[in-house]
Design a protein around this motif. Structure first.
Motif, PDB file in Angstrom:
ATOM      1  N   GLN A 241     -20.457 -50.265 -48.898  1.00 18.83           N
ATOM      2  CA  GLN A 241     -20.965 -51.285 -47.982  1.00 18.83           C
ATOM      3  C   GLN A 241     -22.166 -50.776 -47.198  1.00 18.83           C
TER       4      GLN A 241
ATOM      5  N   ARG B 185     -14.410 -57.928 -39.308  1.00 16.74           N
ATOM      6  CA  ARG B 185     -13.907 -58.074 -40.670  1.00 16.74           C
ATOM      7  C   ARG B 185     -14.304 -56.856 -41.505  1.00 16.74           C
TER       8      ARG B 185
ATOM      9  N   GLY C  72     -14.175 -54.924 -45.109  1.00 14.68           N
ATOM     10  CA  GLY C  72     -14.034 -55.217 -46.532  1.00 14.68           C
ATOM     11  C   GLY C  72     -12.761 -54.626 -47.121  1.00 14.68           C
ATOM     12  N   PHE C  73     -12.301 -55.230 -48.205  1.00 14.98           N
ATOM     13  CA  PHE C  73     -11.036 -54.814 -48.823  1.00 14.98           C
ATOM     14  C   PHE C  73     -11.087 -53.357 -49.287  1.00 14.98           C
ATOM     15  N   VAL C  74     -12.180 -52.943 -49.925  1.00 17.43           N
ATOM     16  CA  VAL C  74     -12.281 -51.571 -50.453  1.00 17.43           C
ATOM     17  C   VAL C  74     -12.236 -50.565 -49.309  1.00 17.43           C
TER      18      VAL C  74
ATOM     19  N   ARG D  32     -11.117 -51.034 -46.234  1.00 19.39           N
ATOM     20  CA  ARG D  32      -9.817 -51.104 -45.569  1.00 19.39           C
ATOM     21  C   ARG D  32      -8.758 -50.337 -46.375  1.00 19.39           C
ATOM     22  N   SER D  33      -8.748 -50.531 -47.680  1.00 14.53           N
ATOM     23  CA  SER D  33      -7.767 -49.841 -48.528  1.00 14.53           C
ATOM     24  C   SER D  33      -7.974 -48.337 -48.497  1.00 14.53           C
ATOM     25  N   THR D  34      -9.246 -47.912 -48.500  1.00 10.41           N
ATOM     26  CA  THR D  34      -9.549 -46.477 -48.438  1.00 10.41           C
ATOM     27  C   THR D  34      -9.044 -45.862 -47.142  1.00 10.41           C
TER      28      THR D  34
END
Length: 414
Positions: free
Chosen positions: A25, A372, A374-376, A378-380
């Protein structure tokens, strides 16, 4: 190729993979030429892996300089940002000077021993010729100074805060975690395989570095208002903790140092992941800009709290267990006074880590609205938080793997 090298062939690419995930990002929003950015990241990873497997001085030096060339470019990669340009220039100039010191030390050592392989140097130093003590001490002094710069150990740390602050934040994470891990892997192999017979020459030099690093790094970190500069001085103190174990030079201390490096890697990556995610949304690096983080981004605030408490060495987190191993190994090596300095330094570090968390959890936010992530990213962050707790609560698998790796190194005391 041995178990020691294999350990880092896993750890370093994993570190670079996490840095790549943290970069996605940030690079898409702030930097141009993404392909070249990731290409340099791959070349830097190759150089770091080659450093950990080097068994000869020229190979080690070429690998180290290959890594440095990548980091020079990456530190100044944000060409529209004057601070990034300044970081790249400072890194080039100061690193070139440190490389000259290291290479001069290598040349002196080659002149004394006639070989550049680690095993050959160890054999030559085990039966030194008469009258070589001064030359050997000079060679070791130059090499310790050059490697001290690469490790960002005080008093060779002057580049660290400016480069950390000016470089793109994912690059800062790579410098703080990846390059430090590779540099320590090289240093531990060099000092155990090649320089162990000269232990009583270089131990006084090594003992000074952790004291200066821990004291200076923690005291100056208290005054910082920029989060990246704060983490820079924190990393200087963390280098001091690892050097405490190196000064003892035993398999237990080497195992403790590598366990701490692994715990430090996941902890620092978690901290930088939260900093990067917050910067992506707010553009803020200053401590004052972290006000109300817990209200706007609870996951980032929690992740930052976990990583900072781990860096401080609090129970339940990776940093507590890894520092326990470090201090136990150093005390067993007769460096109890150095352990006492390290414990006090850890207590001081808790103060400036709590400064960050006070802003995140107590200070009211300057702006309203949830952030907000991002999914990537947040998962990391979630994966890194889990790893910090995993190392802190159940370190035995990691210790077993590292202990098997350090068995491949010779530990000779003369």
């Amino acid at each position: 190729a041995d178990l020691y090298t294999s350990l880092f062939r896993v750890l370093i690419p994993l570190t670079s993979a996490f840095v790549g995930l943290l970069s996605m990002q940030y690079v898409s929003r702030r930097l141009k030429y993404a392909g070249e950015y990731y290409g340099l990241l791959v070349i830097a990873t190759l150089a770091m892996v080659l450093m950990t497997g080097a068994g000869e001085l020229i190979t080690a030096y070429v690998s180290l300089e290959t890594l440095n060339f990548c980091l020079y470019v990456l530190a100044g990669y944000d060409r529209t940002n004057l601070r990034s340009n300044e970081a790249g220039v400072k890194y080039v100039i100061l690193s070139a000077f440190a490389s000259a010191l290291l290479l001069y030390g290598i040349s002196l050592l080659y002149g004394l021993t006639g070989v550049t392989t680690f095993s050959g140097i160890s054999t030559a130093l085990a039966a030194p010729a008469a009258g070589q003590d001064i030359a050997l001490f000079a060679a070791l002094t130059f090499m310790v100074a050059g490697l001290g710069f690469k490790l960002a150990a005080a008093p060779f740390h002057a580049w660290t805060p400016d480069v950390y602050e000016g470089a793109p934040t994912p690059v800062t994470a790579l410098i703080a975690v990846g390059s430090k891990t590779a540099a320590f892997a090289l240093v531990i192999r060099l000092f155990t395989e090649a320089l162990a017979p000269a232990f009583y020459f270089w131990q006084p030099l090594i003992v000074v570095l952790p004291v200066v690093s821990m004291v200076w790094g923690n005291l100056v970190a208290i005054q910082q208002t920029n989060v990246k500069r704060l983490l820079a001085y924190s990393s200087i103190s963390q280098v001091g903790y690892v050097l405490v174990a190196l000064a003892a030079l035993s398999q237990d201390s080497a195992t403790a140092a590598l366990v701490h490096l692994a715990g430090y890697a996941v902890t620092n990556l978690a901290a930088f992941a939260c900093v990067i995610a917050y910067q992506n949304q707010t553009g803020s690096e200053d401590l004052a800009g972290y006000g109300g983080m817990a209200q706007r981004a609870p996951l980032l605030a929690f992740g930052l709290a976990v990583s900072l408490f781990s860096l401080a060495g609090m129970p339940l987190f990776a940093g507590f267990v890894t520092k326990f191993y470090l201090f136990t190994a150093a005390a067993a090596g007769g460096l109890l006074w150095l352990v006492a300095v390290a414990v006090v330094a850890s207590m001081v570090s808790l103060y400036y880590y709590l400064k960050v968390l006070r802003e995140a959890y107590i200070t009211a936010p300057a702006e309203e609205g949830a952030l907000r992530i991002g999914f990537v990213l947040r998962s990391t962050i979630v994966v890194l938080i889990i790893l910090v707790f995993a190392v802190g609560l159940y370190p035995y698998p990691l210790v077993g793997i590292v202990n098997g790796a350090t068995e491949a190194l010779p530990f000779l005391r003369f």
